[in-house]
Design an enzyme around this catalytic site. Structure first.
Site, PDB file in Angstrom:
ATOM      1  N   ASN A 104      -5.271  28.246 -35.075  1.00 36.80           N
ATOM      2  CA  ASN A 104      -6.554  28.772 -35.999  1.00 36.80           C
ATOM      3  C   ASN A 104      -6.088  30.210 -36.793  1.00 36.80           C
ATOM      4  OD1 ASN A 104      -7.301  31.070 -34.181  1.00 36.80           O
ATOM      5  ND2 ASN A 104      -8.049  29.477 -32.852  1.00 36.80           N
ATOM      6  N   VAL A 151      -4.323  20.783 -29.260  1.00 40.07           N
ATOM      7  CA  VAL A 151      -2.858  21.211 -28.924  1.00 40.07           C
ATOM      8  C   VAL A 151      -2.520  22.824 -29.009  1.00 40.07           C
ATOM      9  CG1 VAL A 151      -2.066  21.411 -31.606  1.00 40.07           C
ATOM     10  CG2 VAL A 151      -0.387  20.683 -29.631  1.00 40.07           C
ATOM     11  N   ASP A 152      -3.340  23.490 -29.535  1.00 35.48           N
ATOM     12  CA  ASP A 152      -3.228  25.033 -29.490  1.00 35.48           C
ATOM     13  C   ASP A 152      -3.407  25.502 -28.132  1.00 35.48           C
ATOM     14  OD1 ASP A 152      -5.040  27.647 -31.308  1.00 35.48           O
ATOM     15  OD2 ASP A 152      -2.993  27.636 -30.423  1.00 35.48           O
ATOM     16  N   GLY A 187      -7.510  16.888 -35.600  1.00 32.84           N
ATOM     17  CA  GLY A 187      -8.515  16.809 -34.468  1.00 32.84           C
ATOM     18  C   GLY A 187      -9.606  17.608 -34.696  1.00 32.84           C
ATOM     19  N   TYR A 237     -10.239  20.051 -36.617  1.00 38.73           N
ATOM     20  CA  TYR A 237     -10.584  20.348 -38.049  1.00 38.73           C
ATOM     21  C   TYR A 237     -10.909  19.255 -38.957  1.00 38.73           C
ATOM     22  CZ  TYR A 237      -9.131  25.382 -37.588  1.00 38.73           C
ATOM     23  OH  TYR A 237      -8.992  26.744 -37.252  1.00 38.73           O
TER      24      TYR A 237
HETATM   25  N1  APR Z   1       0.768  17.228 -27.918  1.00 40.81           N
HETATM   26  C1  APR Z   1       0.493  16.436 -29.222  1.00 40.81           C
HETATM   27  N2  APR Z   1      -0.375  16.560 -29.889  1.00 40.81           N
HETATM   28  C2  APR Z   1      -1.478  16.654 -29.614  1.00 40.81           C
HETATM   29  C3  APR Z   1      -1.530  17.444 -28.050  1.00 40.81           C
HETATM   30  C4  APR Z   1      -0.339  17.610 -27.533  1.00 40.81           C
HETATM   31  N3  APR Z   1      -0.511  18.280 -26.250  1.00 40.81           N
HETATM   32  N4  APR Z   1      -3.079  17.759 -28.010  1.00 40.81           N
HETATM   33  C5  APR Z   1      -3.683  17.346 -28.915  1.00 40.81           C
HETATM   34  N5  APR Z   1      -2.712  16.888 -30.041  1.00 40.81           N
HETATM   35  C6  APR Z   1      -3.308  16.261 -31.189  1.00 40.81           C
HETATM   36  C7  APR Z   1      -4.341  15.693 -31.490  1.00 40.81           C
HETATM   37  O1  APR Z   1      -4.479  14.554 -31.042  1.00 40.81           O
HETATM   38  C8  APR Z   1      -4.668  15.862 -33.048  1.00 40.81           C
HETATM   39  O2  APR Z   1      -4.099  14.754 -33.552  1.00 40.81           O
HETATM   40  O3  APR Z   1      -2.920  17.458 -32.023  1.00 40.81           O
HETATM   41  C9  APR Z   1      -3.635  16.883 -33.423  1.00 40.81           C
HETATM   42  C10 APR Z   1      -4.494  18.082 -34.017  1.00 40.81           C
HETATM   43  O4  APR Z   1      -5.589  18.302 -33.037  1.00 40.81           O
HETATM   44  P1  APR Z   1      -6.140  19.794 -32.847  1.00 40.81           P
HETATM   45  O5  APR Z   1      -5.199  20.362 -31.821  1.00 40.81           O
HETATM   46  O6  APR Z   1      -7.644  19.744 -32.686  1.00 40.81           O
HETATM   47  O7  APR Z   1      -5.852  20.794 -34.170  1.00 40.81           O
HETATM   48  P2  APR Z   1      -6.671  20.734 -35.461  1.00 40.81           P
HETATM   49  O8  APR Z   1      -7.118  19.558 -35.724  1.00 40.81           O
HETATM   50  O9  APR Z   1      -5.473  21.393 -36.620  1.00 40.81           O
HETATM   51  O10 APR Z   1      -7.571  21.976 -35.311  1.00 40.81           O
HETATM   52  C11 APR Z   1      -7.248  23.157 -34.947  1.00 40.81           C
HETATM   53  O11 APR Z   1      -8.478  23.548 -32.916  1.00 40.81           O
HETATM   54  O12 APR Z   1      -7.507  23.745 -31.122  1.00 40.81           O
HETATM   55  C12 APR Z   1      -8.118  24.402 -32.076  1.00 40.81           C
HETATM   56  O13 APR Z   1      -7.498  26.838 -32.097  1.00 40.81           O
HETATM   57  C13 APR Z   1      -7.262  25.240 -32.506  1.00 40.81           C
HETATM   58  O14 APR Z   1      -8.973  26.250 -34.052  1.00 40.81           O
HETATM   59  C14 APR Z   1      -7.949  25.346 -34.016  1.00 40.81           C
HETATM   60  C15 APR Z   1      -8.268  24.286 -34.423  1.00 40.81           C
END
Ligand code: APR
Length: 352
Positions: free
Chosen positions: A23, A32-33, A118, A120
């Protein structure tokens, strides 16, 4: 294979860089963050605190700390707001900027999660399409090995319609494969368009059959084939001596394309192509041989001929072969579309 689809936890990958779907604060979060920050340890957070955040569509790079990778490239995807607020352009920019940073920092490989798919809320199928298109556009000129990491199966599926059609085609081929004698298969499958499948003893799965054992039958089929094809018999038999590498280079010339255009379209890296070009007797793997057949947009008969030069044959005992045949029969030669379908059916992918 410059673009690979893999099911993995990105924090476990030891490629040069992994990309974080962060973010704008860059100070961690969920998804994943959260997983990356947890695995990397406090050092990552301390470095991120000095970066002053990141705008959506931009990217910043840090060390990998306790992660097996060398770098973490943090990028901020768009929050989905219906698709009319420039979300696609912002998401495309995330992939472009991350790839640029990976290249600028001397990376040879980089792994992406599905950014914004995810929390977002970007529709997963559209997020996947943007990712594949942005990465393949980069790979037309770039030389990185790129992993697109699918963490949960919900994050990835091809359209239900396509999945259903391919599943039905597999069933048909499997049923026909296991209900007819090889001679019956020959007569039906060899219709002047498709390529005669290497026959195999009933109790030996075709994929295990050694096509070389069927050379005589194959040569007879080819003679029959030559009688029905516009190619003269002499020309067809002359090609019997042609190696895989020689046929590949001949087809590239006939198509009037460059070597680079061919191996990039085949999702093959330059090093592997150089090996094939410099060794007339080089024997590629089946996914590599088929990837070139797709890149050259060969019809089924010529695909079988190119495969045979590498010592393989299309087999209706192999889901991988049947799925590739499904697309070739329909004149669909986009290797990334075919790989998406192969990935959906848990098969190996086309490419080196
Ligand atoms: N390895 C690979 N992919 C992963 C993992 C992992 N360990 N964990 C989650 N994912 C995938 C999810 O299944 C999804 O398809 O990463 C993709 C992105 O999902 P999110 O992590 O929710 O990221 P995003 O949708 O871009 O949202 C970002 O979420 O975690 C918070 O701090 C982050 O505010 C930001 C927002």
């Amino acid at each position: 294979m410059p673009l690979k689809l893999i099911r993995a936890d990105i924090t476990k990958l030891s490629c040069d860089a992994i990309v974080n779907a962060a973010n704008s604060t860059l100070l961690g979060g969920g998804g994943v963050d959260g997983a990356i920050h947890k695995a990397a340890g406090r050092g990552l957070l301390l470095e991120c605190m000095k970066l002053g955040g990141c705008k959506p569509g931009q990217a910043k790079i840090t060390g990998g700390y306790n992660l097996p990778c060398k770098y973490v490239i943090h990028t901020v995807g768009p929050k989905w707001r219906g698709g009319t607020h420039g979300e696609k352009e912002t998401l495309q920019s995330c992939y472009r900027e991350a790839l640029r940073l990976a290249e600028e920092n001397g990376c040879g490989s980089v792994a992406f999660p599905l950014i914004s798919a995810g929390v977002y809320g970007y529709p997963k199928a559209q997020a996947f399409r943007v990712a594949v298109d942005a990465i393949t556009e980069y790979l037309l000129t770039g030389d990185l090995l790129v992993y697109l990491v699918i963490f949960d199966s919900a994050a990835y599926q091809i359209s239900e319609k396509l999945y259903g059609e391919i599943a039905a085609y597999i069933d048909d081929c499997y049923v026909e494969r296991h209900s007819d004698t090889p001679a019956q298969q020959y007569s039906r499958l060899y219709d002047g368009e498709s390529f005669p499948l290497a026959p195999s003893a009933p109790d030996v799965p075709c994929a295990a059959a050694n096509p070389a054992d069927d050379t005589d039958m194959f040569c007879d089929a080819l003679k029959t084939c030559a009688a029905k094809q516009p190619v003269e018999l002499e020309e067809a038999l002359r090609r019997l001596d042609e190696s895989f590498s020689e046929m590949l280079l001949r087809k590239i010339d006939e198509k009037g394309i460059s070597d680079a255009a061919c191996y990039k379209k085949a999702n093959i890296d330059r090093k592997l192509f150089s090996k094939i070009r410099s060794n007339r007797l080089y024997k590629p793997s089946k996914p590599t041989a088929l990837a070139f057949a797709v890149a050259l947009e060969l019809p089924l008969a010529e695909t079988g001929e190119l495969l045979q030069k590498a010592g393989f044959a299309l087999s209706h005992s192999s889901k991988f072969d049947i799925i590739v045949e499904y697309f070739i029969r329909r004149g669909v030669y986009d290797i990334f579309r075919i790989n998406e379908a192969l990935f959906a059916f848990d098969q190996n992918l086309l490419g080196g």
